[in-house]
Design a protein around this motif. Structure first.
Motif, short mmCIF file in Angstrom:
data_model
loop_
_atom_site.label_atom_id
_atom_site.label_comp_id
_atom_site.label_asym_id
_atom_site.label_seq_id
_atom_site.Cartn_x
_atom_site.Cartn_y
_atom_site.Cartn_z
N SER A 157 0.82 -1.21 0.00
CA SER A 157 0.00 0.00 0.00
C SER A 157 0.85 1.25 0.00
CB SER A 157 -0.93 0.01 1.22
OG SER A 157 -0.22 0.33 2.41
N THR A 213 -7.51 -3.05 4.32
CA THR A 213 -8.54 -2.19 3.71
C THR A 213 -8.01 -0.82 3.35
OG1 THR A 213 -9.29 -1.36 5.86
CG2 THR A 213 -10.35 -3.36 5.01
N ARG A 217 -7.45 -1.99 -2.19
CA ARG A 217 -8.62 -2.49 -2.94
C ARG A 217 -8.38 -2.47 -4.44
NH1 ARG A 217 -12.95 -3.48 0.22
NH2 ARG A 217 -12.99 -2.54 2.30
N ASP A 218 -7.46 -1.65 -4.90
CA ASP A 218 -7.15 -1.57 -6.34
C ASP A 218 -5.77 -2.13 -6.66
OD1 ASP A 218 -9.62 -0.27 -6.91
OD2 ASP A 218 -8.76 1.63 -6.26
N LEU A 219 -5.26 -2.99 -5.79
CA LEU A 219 -3.93 -3.55 -5.99
C LEU A 219 -3.87 -4.32 -7.31
CD1 LEU A 219 -1.13 -3.99 -4.61
CD2 LEU A 219 -2.05 -6.15 -3.74
N ASP A 220 -2.89 -3.96 -8.14
CA ASP A 220 -2.83 -4.52 -9.50
C ASP A 220 -1.75 -5.59 -9.61
OD1 ASP A 220 -3.35 -4.87 -12.18
OD2 ASP A 220 -2.05 -3.22 -12.82
N PRO A 247 -8.31 -7.55 -5.00
CA PRO A 247 -9.08 -7.84 -6.21
C PRO A 247 -8.67 -9.09 -6.98
CG PRO A 247 -7.57 -6.00 -6.58
CD PRO A 247 -7.52 -6.32 -5.12
N ASP A 248 -7.41 -9.51 -6.87
CA ASP A 248 -6.93 -10.67 -7.65
C ASP A 248 -6.23 -11.63 -6.70
OD1 ASP A 248 -6.05 -12.45 -9.52
OD2 ASP A 248 -4.71 -11.06 -10.56
#
Length: 290
Positions: A157, A213, A217-220, A247-248
């Motif tokens: 993060s 949290t 949440r948008d970890l690519d 997300p993945d």
């Protein structure tokens, strides 16, 4: 004061904590920030003969499996652990043509210092990844176990870059760890609030901000969460929380391995290695037997 105090001592601690919380929280703060350097287990010792000891620019120590020519995997252990805990993963990745660089975290193993907490672990991972990127290129994968996994999620993060991540038996938030220690010590509500703020003052980050949290949440990148259903130190609900936020994410759920044997079990080691080496072939969920 012992964290696992007797019932009568816990009652006294609770009463004192409502009047003078700093008195009863001081030993808990000390326990949460000052790790012990525990003796090495027999299964770890062969790692010292088959690895290269390295020193990072930060002054921290680590071990390297592999010749340093293959893709680099960076790892960090848990509370009161050390780099040798990655012996079996290091050997498996080396056989696959990869290099595993496992850090001794601040105040752990052969690294200097007396204080450790997730922010320091996270900064150590970020600094090491930047150093590796400068010399070898982007880190291929990152691995964390226990507190190291929680610190790794916080590092992600904060900008840590890698192509994939493995979180093994990790807490999904540091606040839960601190509150757990407060519960074991018998602290009441006021003393627990004082403990949380004392930890924030000592570490420079609020425990509630070291949480999956916050900013992930948008970890690519693909993440493998490894957790034993019967982990005696970090409840399986933490793995479920990672799955609900990232997300993945893939889950490797093990059974009857507990908190430590997830690092040594051949089936689990093979599955983690496969995820790192062949992520496209990874299934959404595994169930590894002991």
């Amino acid at each position: 004061m012992k964290l696992n105090s007797s019932p009568s001592a816990r009652s006294a601690i609770r009463l004192v904590g409502e009047v003078a919380p700093s008195i009863v929280t001081a030993p808990v703060v000390d326990r949460l920030l000052h790790p012990r350097r525990l003796p090495m287990r027999d299964w770890e010792k062969p790692a010292l003969a088959s690895t290269l000891r390295v020193t990072f620019r930060s002054g921290l120590s680590g071990l390297r499996w592999g010749d340093g020519m293959g893709p680099v995997v960076l790892a960090i252990h848990g509370w009161e652990g050390r780099a040798t805990h990655y012996r079996y993963l290091g050997e498996a990745l080396q056989r696959a043509g990869y290099s595993l660089l496992a850090l001794d975290g601040p105040a752990h193993g052969a690294s200097p210092g007396h204080v450790a907490h997730p922010r320091l672990f996270a900064e150590a991972m970020i600094d090491a990844a930047v150093e590796i990127a400068t010399e070898r290129g982007r880190v291929h994968a990152v691995i964390g176990h226990s507190m190291g996994a929680g610190a790794l999620s916080y590092a992600l993060s904060q900008g840590l870059e890698a192509d994939r991540a493995v979180l093994i038996a990790g807490p999904s938030g540091y606040e839960a760890v601190v509150r757990g220690a407060a519960g074991v010590a018998g602290l009441g509500p006021r003393a627990t609030r004082h403990l949380l703020r004392a930890i924030e003052s000592r570490t420079g980050v609020a425990p509630e901000d070291v949480d999956v949290t916050r900013g992930l949440r948008d970890l690519d990148l693909p993440v493998l969460v490894v957790h034993d259903r019967n982990d005696e130190f970090v409840a399986f609900s933490h793995a479920q929380r990672y799955l609900s936020v990232l997300p993945d994410t893939r889950l490797l759920e093990t059974h009857d391995l507990g908190h430590w044997r997830v690092l040594t079990d051949p089936v689990t080691v093979e599955a983690i290695t496969d995820f790192i080496v062949h992520p496209a072939a990874a299934r959404t969920s595994w169930a590894a037997a002991a």
